[in-house]
Design a protein around this motif. Sequence first.
Motif, short mmCIF file in Angstrom:
data_model
loop_
_atom_site.label_atom_id
_atom_site.label_comp_id
_atom_site.label_asym_id
_atom_site.label_seq_id
_atom_site.Cartn_x
_atom_site.Cartn_y
_atom_site.Cartn_z
N GLY A 147 0.78 -1.24 0.00
CA GLY A 147 0.00 0.00 0.00
C GLY A 147 0.81 1.28 0.00
O GLY A 147 0.25 2.37 -0.12
N GLU A 148 2.15 1.19 0.11
CA GLU A 148 2.99 2.39 0.11
C GLU A 148 3.82 2.43 -1.17
O GLU A 148 4.43 1.43 -1.56
CB GLU A 148 3.90 2.42 1.34
N TYR A 149 3.85 3.61 -1.81
CA TYR A 149 4.59 3.76 -3.05
C TYR A 149 6.10 3.85 -2.79
O TYR A 149 6.54 4.63 -1.94
CB TYR A 149 4.14 5.01 -3.81
N LEU A 150 6.86 3.01 -3.52
CA LEU A 150 8.31 3.20 -3.55
C LEU A 150 8.62 4.42 -4.41
O LEU A 150 9.42 5.27 -4.04
CB LEU A 150 8.99 1.97 -4.16
N PHE A 151 8.01 4.47 -5.60
CA PHE A 151 8.04 5.67 -6.42
C PHE A 151 6.74 5.74 -7.22
O PHE A 151 6.12 4.72 -7.51
CB PHE A 151 9.25 5.74 -7.35
N GLU A 152 6.34 6.96 -7.56
CA GLU A 152 5.01 7.17 -8.15
C GLU A 152 5.09 8.10 -9.35
O GLU A 152 5.60 9.23 -9.25
CB GLU A 152 4.05 7.74 -7.10
N GLU A 153 4.64 7.61 -10.50
CA GLU A 153 4.53 8.38 -11.74
C GLU A 153 5.83 9.12 -12.07
O GLU A 153 5.83 10.34 -12.27
CB GLU A 153 3.36 9.35 -11.66
N ILE A 154 6.92 8.37 -12.13
CA ILE A 154 8.20 9.00 -12.47
C ILE A 154 8.49 8.77 -13.95
O ILE A 154 8.13 7.75 -14.54
CB ILE A 154 9.35 8.47 -11.60
N THR A 155 9.17 9.74 -14.56
CA THR A 155 9.44 9.72 -16.00
C THR A 155 10.88 10.15 -16.24
O THR A 155 11.34 11.15 -15.68
CB THR A 155 8.49 10.67 -16.75
N PHE A 156 11.60 9.39 -17.06
CA PHE A 156 12.94 9.80 -17.49
C PHE A 156 13.34 8.99 -18.71
O PHE A 156 12.65 8.04 -19.10
CB PHE A 156 13.98 9.63 -16.36
N LYS A 157 14.45 9.37 -19.35
CA LYS A 157 14.93 8.69 -20.55
C LYS A 157 16.38 8.26 -20.36
O LYS A 157 17.14 8.91 -19.63
CB LYS A 157 14.86 9.63 -21.77
N LEU A 158 16.75 7.17 -21.03
CA LEU A 158 18.14 6.73 -21.08
C LEU A 158 18.60 6.78 -22.52
O LEU A 158 17.89 6.31 -23.42
CB LEU A 158 18.28 5.29 -20.56
N GLY A 159 19.77 7.36 -22.75
CA GLY A 159 20.30 7.46 -24.11
C GLY A 159 21.70 6.89 -24.20
O GLY A 159 22.36 6.66 -23.19
N PRO A 160 22.18 6.64 -25.42
CA PRO A 160 23.55 6.14 -25.60
C PRO A 160 24.57 7.08 -24.95
O PRO A 160 24.44 8.30 -25.04
CB PRO A 160 23.73 6.11 -27.13
N GLY A 161 25.55 6.52 -24.29
CA GLY A 161 26.58 7.34 -23.64
C GLY A 161 26.23 7.79 -22.24
O GLY A 161 27.08 8.34 -21.53
N ASP A 162 24.97 7.58 -21.82
CA ASP A 162 24.59 7.93 -20.44
C ASP A 162 25.27 6.97 -19.47
O ASP A 162 25.21 5.76 -19.62
CB ASP A 162 23.07 7.81 -20.25
N ARG A 163 25.94 7.53 -18.48
CA ARG A 163 26.50 6.72 -17.39
C ARG A 163 25.89 7.28 -16.10
O ARG A 163 26.35 8.29 -15.57
CB ARG A 163 28.02 6.77 -17.39
N ILE A 164 24.85 6.61 -15.66
CA ILE A 164 23.98 7.16 -14.61
C ILE A 164 24.29 6.52 -13.26
O ILE A 164 24.38 5.30 -13.13
CB ILE A 164 22.50 6.92 -14.97
N GLY A 165 24.45 7.36 -12.26
CA GLY A 165 24.52 6.90 -10.88
C GLY A 165 23.12 6.94 -10.29
O GLY A 165 22.53 8.02 -10.17
N LEU A 166 22.56 5.78 -9.96
CA LEU A 166 21.22 5.70 -9.36
C LEU A 166 21.41 5.63 -7.85
O LEU A 166 21.92 4.63 -7.32
CB LEU A 166 20.48 4.47 -9.88
N ILE A 167 21.02 6.68 -7.14
CA ILE A 167 21.32 6.77 -5.72
C ILE A 167 20.04 6.90 -4.89
O ILE A 167 18.96 7.14 -5.42
CB ILE A 167 22.28 7.95 -5.42
N GLY A 168 20.20 6.76 -3.59
CA GLY A 168 19.07 6.85 -2.67
C GLY A 168 19.36 6.02 -1.44
O GLY A 168 20.28 5.20 -1.42
N LYS A 169 18.57 6.21 -0.41
CA LYS A 169 18.76 5.47 0.83
C LYS A 169 18.44 3.99 0.63
O LYS A 169 17.76 3.62 -0.32
CB LYS A 169 17.86 6.04 1.93
N ASN A 170 18.94 3.16 1.56
CA ASN A 170 18.54 1.76 1.54
C ASN A 170 17.02 1.67 1.64
O ASN A 170 16.41 2.30 2.51
CB ASN A 170 19.18 1.00 2.72
N GLY A 171 16.42 0.90 0.74
CA GLY A 171 14.96 0.74 0.76
C GLY A 171 14.23 1.76 -0.09
O GLY A 171 12.99 1.74 -0.18
N ALA A 172 14.98 2.67 -0.75
CA ALA A 172 14.33 3.71 -1.57
C ALA A 172 13.77 3.14 -2.88
O ALA A 172 12.89 3.74 -3.49
CB ALA A 172 15.31 4.84 -1.88
N GLY A 173 14.29 1.98 -3.32
CA GLY A 173 13.77 1.37 -4.54
C GLY A 173 14.77 1.27 -5.68
O GLY A 173 14.39 1.03 -6.82
#
Length: 635
Positions: free
Chosen positions: A13-39
């Motif tokens: 019943g609790e959202y980890l994340f809600e209605e998020i939007t983004f794009k990934l393109g060639p050459g993107d080197r993305i650091g995905l960060i957040g607290k433990n349990g953030a998703g």
Amino acid sequence: MLNIHNLSISFQGEYLFEEITFKLGPGDRIGLIGKNGAGKSTMLRILSKEQEPDTGQIAADKSLKIGFLKQDIDFDFGKTVLEESYEAFKEIKACEAQLEDINIQLAERTDYESDTYHQLMVDLNDVQHQYEILGGYNYQGETEKILQGLGFRREDFNKLTDTFSGGWRMRIELAKLLLQNNDLLLLDEPTNHLDIESIIWLENFLKGYSGAVVIVSHDKMFLDNVTNRTIEISLGRIYDYNKPYSQFLVLRKEMKTQQLAAQKNQEKQIQQTEKLIEKFRAKASKATMAQSLIKKLDKIDRIEVDEDDNSVMTLNFPVSITPGKVVVEMENVSKKYGDLQVLHNVNLSVARDVKTAFVGQNGQGKSTLAKIIVGDLEHEGQLTLGHNVQIGYFAQNQAEYLDGNKTVLDTMIDAANETNRSKVRDILGSFLFRGEEVEKYVKVLSGGERNRLALAKLLLQPLNVLIMDEPTNHLDIKSKNVLKEALIKFEGTLILVSHDRDFLQGLTDTVYEFKDQNIKQYLGDIDFYLEQRNLENLREAEKRTVVADKPKESNKQSYEDQKKLKSLNNKLSNIESKINQLEKELKADDVKLATDYDKTASDPKFFDEYQGKKKRLEQLMSDWEVVQEDLDRLS
């Protein structure tokens, strides 16, 4: 490449994340960060299509190839390191199987003029061409290069994967992903099982990687060195900036400051408008104006300030009693696992209140020595603990030291004593185990939660010496910062096994490098050690150059060696020349078969000569390997 639109997922019943939007393109080197349990790991599973979101869409190119390194992997045993690594080349291995099958048929059959034999020759040419396009002649060399970059030695290549620890098997899985030429790499904590040298190698590899990379990591230096974009998951939302981690933090802070200022100005305008509305409402002649202001107020888009999840654990290691001046003294300490010698005649003296780091490649004995000091392993040689030494030990493999069938609360109560049992809930609260979370079973905890529980347990015992083996594994960046501050303030003796350069910076007074069954001392922090190591490597390179340029002494032995080397080099060149000539002839024969089979098949000697050339080529390749091995031994 990949479009993520209005993605949502919830648990209980609790959202980890809600209605998020983004794009990934060639050459993107993305650091995905957040607290433990953030998703973060959940997001990677969704991007890899291992898990479906509750709502939202993911649009991807049909040909998109995705590689996913998970924290927990399933591994098939019974294969060597090389055999398991070659699993990355499924198409190439399929071609090899086809080539072997076709060659067996060609060798066994004698119906040279039949249509089926002709078709076999056509198939052989097609499969060889496909094999070459796929990189069949290069993949073995590429595999060995990447395995060595990740810390494997040549003598490891033919060992069974069963004989390696989980960390080393994780490296094999990483090697397979790096060899596959995926368009998108998803890496969940790739540095957890890597030593400093392998982390630096991986950084350089990923910098030159042509595809897109999404990395979940709590290693700030690794993120800064590799990524060009940061996406933070926090309180169900994402914050996306085209900057590496440290620059992202600065921009986030600036953005929040601007938002607060804009919100403050807007609030002033709203208050002034509300006052005018109240004032005009009282006069009938101004009622229309009041209604106009109300409509204007309703249309205002209220400025929101990004929320931050600032809940972090609090940590302080109190020193129990003052120990003697020397807390650990060891002389000629050695340790073997079966026939494998890990440590040999190690001498070490650790003084009171000194903070020491153990670094070096995996398998060189860092954790082994830590376990010897705390009494978990038998050993040869003499080890003496100082007067009044009380050791607190944080083990790397927490799963073996925590009972999965106990709850968080029971784990703490069982470890407590009469004096601190009443403080258990307060301690758990300071480590973010609050309310019903203390009733969770240990077996369902995440890696980060397990580490926090193990740290909380340390506070229940008296200690003046802390021995910590990879304490930052699975901890989020904020928790790592809290732990580092606590260790800086710790007034006792610290022995820290870690590969996290950012965590080690400014934390220790001394570094011991573990290498070739022994240890070497560096009187400084991790930056000093890395600087000195590079200098020493340069000196070694210079020494090798000087030795190479220096004329050899004209003794009988060196003269004989020179003669052998010259002879072997000549022999190798001769073999290589013959191999090149045979390959050209075979290629020409293949063309004849493909373009004018009827004329070629009418020559009864052709197929005998063709098979003879192939056998001579195989023999020459075998001879080349023998000569090359002789050269390597003499060089």
